[in-house]
Design a protein around this motif. Structure first.
Motif, short mmCIF file in Angstrom:
data_model
loop_
_atom_site.label_atom_id
_atom_site.label_comp_id
_atom_site.label_asym_id
_atom_site.label_seq_id
_atom_site.Cartn_x
_atom_site.Cartn_y
_atom_site.Cartn_z
N ASP A 122 0.83 -1.20 0.00
CA ASP A 122 0.00 0.00 0.00
C ASP A 122 0.87 1.25 0.00
OD1 ASP A 122 -2.62 1.33 0.25
OD2 ASP A 122 -1.82 1.98 2.19
N ARG A 123 1.99 1.19 0.76
CA ARG A 123 2.91 2.33 0.82
C ARG A 123 4.34 1.81 0.75
NH1 ARG A 123 -1.52 3.79 3.73
NH2 ARG A 123 -2.26 5.95 3.50
N VAL A 124 5.22 2.63 0.16
CA VAL A 124 6.60 2.22 -0.06
C VAL A 124 7.54 3.34 0.37
CG1 VAL A 124 8.34 1.61 -1.79
CG2 VAL A 124 6.01 0.68 -1.97
N ALA A 125 8.55 2.99 1.18
CA ALA A 125 9.60 3.92 1.56
C ALA A 125 10.88 3.52 0.84
CB ALA A 125 9.81 3.91 3.08
N LEU A 126 11.47 4.43 0.10
CA LEU A 126 12.69 4.18 -0.66
C LEU A 126 13.87 4.79 0.09
CD1 LEU A 126 11.34 4.97 -4.24
CD2 LEU A 126 11.52 2.73 -3.12
N CYS A 127 14.72 3.94 0.62
CA CYS A 127 15.87 4.37 1.42
C CYS A 127 17.14 3.74 0.84
CB CYS A 127 15.68 3.95 2.87
SG CYS A 127 14.13 4.51 3.62
N THR A 128 17.41 4.04 -0.43
CA THR A 128 18.46 3.36 -1.18
C THR A 128 19.77 4.13 -1.20
OG1 THR A 128 17.47 4.31 -3.18
CG2 THR A 128 16.91 2.04 -2.63
N ASN A 129 19.86 5.23 -0.46
CA ASN A 129 21.12 5.94 -0.26
C ASN A 129 21.76 6.32 -1.58
OD1 ASN A 129 23.11 6.93 1.64
ND2 ASN A 129 24.42 5.24 1.03
N VAL A 130 22.99 5.84 -1.83
CA VAL A 130 23.76 6.26 -3.00
C VAL A 130 23.34 5.53 -4.28
CG1 VAL A 130 25.60 4.55 -2.79
CG2 VAL A 130 26.13 6.83 -3.68
N ALA A 183 6.02 10.58 -4.21
CA ALA A 183 5.32 10.34 -5.46
C ALA A 183 4.03 9.59 -5.17
CB ALA A 183 6.20 9.54 -6.42
N PHE A 184 3.19 9.48 -6.20
CA PHE A 184 1.96 8.68 -6.13
C PHE A 184 1.09 9.13 -4.96
CE2 PHE A 184 -0.17 4.33 -6.39
CZ PHE A 184 -0.72 4.58 -7.64
N GLY A 185 0.87 10.44 -4.88
CA GLY A 185 0.01 10.99 -3.84
C GLY A 185 0.55 10.81 -2.44
N GLY A 186 1.86 10.73 -2.30
CA GLY A 186 2.47 10.56 -0.97
C GLY A 186 2.59 9.12 -0.52
N ARG A 187 2.10 8.18 -1.34
CA ARG A 187 2.19 6.77 -0.96
C ARG A 187 3.59 6.21 -1.15
NH1 ARG A 187 -2.20 3.65 -4.13
NH2 ARG A 187 -1.27 1.90 -2.96
N ILE A 188 4.42 6.93 -1.89
CA ILE A 188 5.84 6.60 -2.01
C ILE A 188 6.64 7.73 -1.41
CG2 ILE A 188 7.77 6.12 -3.57
CD1 ILE A 188 5.74 5.10 -5.61
N GLN A 189 7.49 7.41 -0.45
CA GLN A 189 8.37 8.40 0.18
C GLN A 189 9.82 8.03 -0.11
OE1 GLN A 189 7.50 11.22 1.79
NE2 GLN A 189 5.32 10.79 1.45
N TYR A 190 10.64 9.05 -0.27
CA TYR A 190 12.03 8.85 -0.67
C TYR A 190 12.93 9.79 0.12
CZ TYR A 190 16.17 9.00 -3.78
OH TYR A 190 17.45 8.95 -4.29
#
Length: 480
Positions: A254-262, A387-394
């Motif tokens: 439903d929601r995704v946090a992207l914490c991929t650093n470099v 992105a995607f209405g706040g459902r993806i955070q980066y």
């Protein structure tokens, strides 16, 4: 151009060569903690989740922990491409600083109206990390030792003299003359310094990553290693799950946090917002009691200097000295390559600078040498995207000071997922997205121009040339 103190007082090359002769290309932290490292399975099936976190470094671990703590009944999944903490989170210098903006000067230049607020939030953030580690019995060799910044050149004393007495008092900062700084750490190059008691802790980076992972798993976060996300797919419907595609498996969340650093952002809009910069580190053998007495360092402070190309140093639990920094190397094309980690030119330079700083330690050997990749942004500190209405955070762009700032970033991500407007989310620092880096070949030309200009400034009493002044004016930057 003047010589720097490190050029004017070079040690004999035989001392440098002998110190590196038997060092191995291996990260001390990861090697030291490996016998007790946790292991997690690879994802090999399609699953559903309420929250998916991509990245098993500090930012991803803190985010997963905070999401599961706030939503205990939710399914929280963390996906790591290799092993927990194997990259920047396990390779750094082991400093956990209060600043969430890569230092007070950076905050003052960019968000002067928020300066006091950003400083307070940074100290509160450091306090919260310490409290969490104590309450959850996470053994990470945590020591709240404070930070010592030193002047190695006469012109750098002006930075110390320009420190506002009221600001110093408010931040528990003590200005030190030559005698005062050398009574803390004895080096013939130290001319003055500034000690901040609350601004820093030292920590074992790999133990911290492993400890956070164990806690996350204990509270119910599903962790998968060797599970690289290849693609992110959003549906046309705003309510449909977001799909993370792996090799032979997928996660619909439903929601995704992207914490991929470099590593390259899964959101293409942010592909040019970070560049990979290699930072190099040496670790000595444990000091004898006599060697330790020769340099003092009884307070075990985190140590750095005031040059543009700065060094950082600290003691480990076993009284080894970590010595890193100075060179910050960007390789044209922005690639991340194993071969870039072994750079004899930089390791020789670091060792030479070490024995200029501590000539009384001649004969000491370095056991480990390694490099880590910093995700540098044009504003020197982390930025937040969505992105995607706040459902993806980066979040990315920590620029080498992410050990503490990742905890703050996780709080921001959790607030945003919940739709909360908080003091954190309303900061201009959080709401503003910095300028991207230019594409190649302009990125390589620009970064190397920065390196050359910083080197010139360090040889010219800190005076910035026209290029640096112009970059300051337009808000573009690079920091070593």
């Amino acid at each position: 151009m003047k010589q720097t103190v490190f050029e004017a007082n070079k040690p004999d090359m035989s001392v440098v060569d002998a110190s590196l002769e038997n060092s191995k290309l291996s990260c001390f932290w990861l090697e030291d903690a490996q016998p007790n490292a946790p292991h997690y399975a690879q994802l090999d099936e399609d699953i559903l989740a309420d929250f998916a976190v991509v990245g098993g470094g500090y930012a991803g671990l803190w985010t997963a922990i905070k999401l599961k703590t706030e939503h205990p009944d939710a399914k929280v999944v963390l996906l790591e491409a290799k092993r927990i903490g194997w990259a920047a989170s396990g390779r750094n210098g082991g400093f956990c600083e209060a600043s969430i903006t890569h230092g007070e000067p950076n905050a003052e230049a960019r968000w002067p109206d928020e300066l006091a607020q950003l400083h307070r939030l940074g100290v509160e953030n450091l306090d919260a990390i310490e409290k969490f580690l104590i309450e959850n019995d996470i053994d990470a060799d945590w020591e709240r030792t404070g930070a010592l910044e030193v002047a190695n050149e006469e012109y750098q004393l002006a930075y110390l003299e320009g420190e506002d007495p009221e600001d110093a008092a408010a931040t528990d900062t003590v200005l030190l003359d030559t005698e005062g700084v050398r009574s803390r750490i004895n080096s013939p190059t130290f001319l003055g310094g500034m000690y901040s008691a609350r601004e820093n802790a030292i920590v074992h980076p790999a133990k911290l990553a492993y400890g956070l992972a164990r806690h996350a798993a204990k509270i119910g976060v599903e962790i998968y290693e060797n599970s690289r996300v290849l693609d992110l797919v959003t549906a046309k419907s705003g309510d449909a799950p977001i799909r993370l595609q792996l090799q032979g498996a997928s996660v619909a969340a439903d929601r995704v946090a992207l914490c991929t650093n470099v590593f390259p952002a899964l959101l293409k809009r942010y592909r040019f917002h970070t560049i990979p910069v290699y930072d190099y580190v040496l670790m000595t053998e444990p000091l004898t009691d006599e060697q330790l007495a020769a340099i003092g360092w009884e307070g075990r402070e985190g140590l750095s200097d005031l040059a543009n190309q700065f060094h950082y140093s600290r003691l480990t639990k076993e009284n080894r000295i970590l010595w890193g920094g100075y060179d910050a190397v960007y390789h044209a094309g922005g690639k991340i390559r194993r071969k870039y980690e072994d750079r004899a030119e930089t390791f020789n330079k670091l060792a030479s600078h070490f024995f200029t700083t501590f000539p009384q330690l001649a004969g000491l050997r370095f056991t480990h040498r390694w490099a880590g990749v910093i995700d540098s942004s044009t504003r020197f500190c982390a930025f937040f995207g969505e992105a995607f209405g706040g459902r993806i955070q980066y979040v990315a762009g920590f620029t080498g000071l992410g050990v503490g700032a990742t905890h703050f970033a996780a709080d921001v991500i959790v607030d945003r997922f919940a739709g909360r407007k908080t003091e954190r989310t309303e900061l201009n620092m959080v709401k503003e997205v910095p300028l991207p880096f230019p594409p190649e070949p302009f990125a390589a030309v620009g970064v190397n121009m920065f390196r050359w200009s910083f080197d010139r400034a360090d040889r010219n009493d800190g005076k910035r040339n026209l290029f640096l002044k112009t970059m300051d004016a337009v808000g573009m930057g690079f920091d070593s």
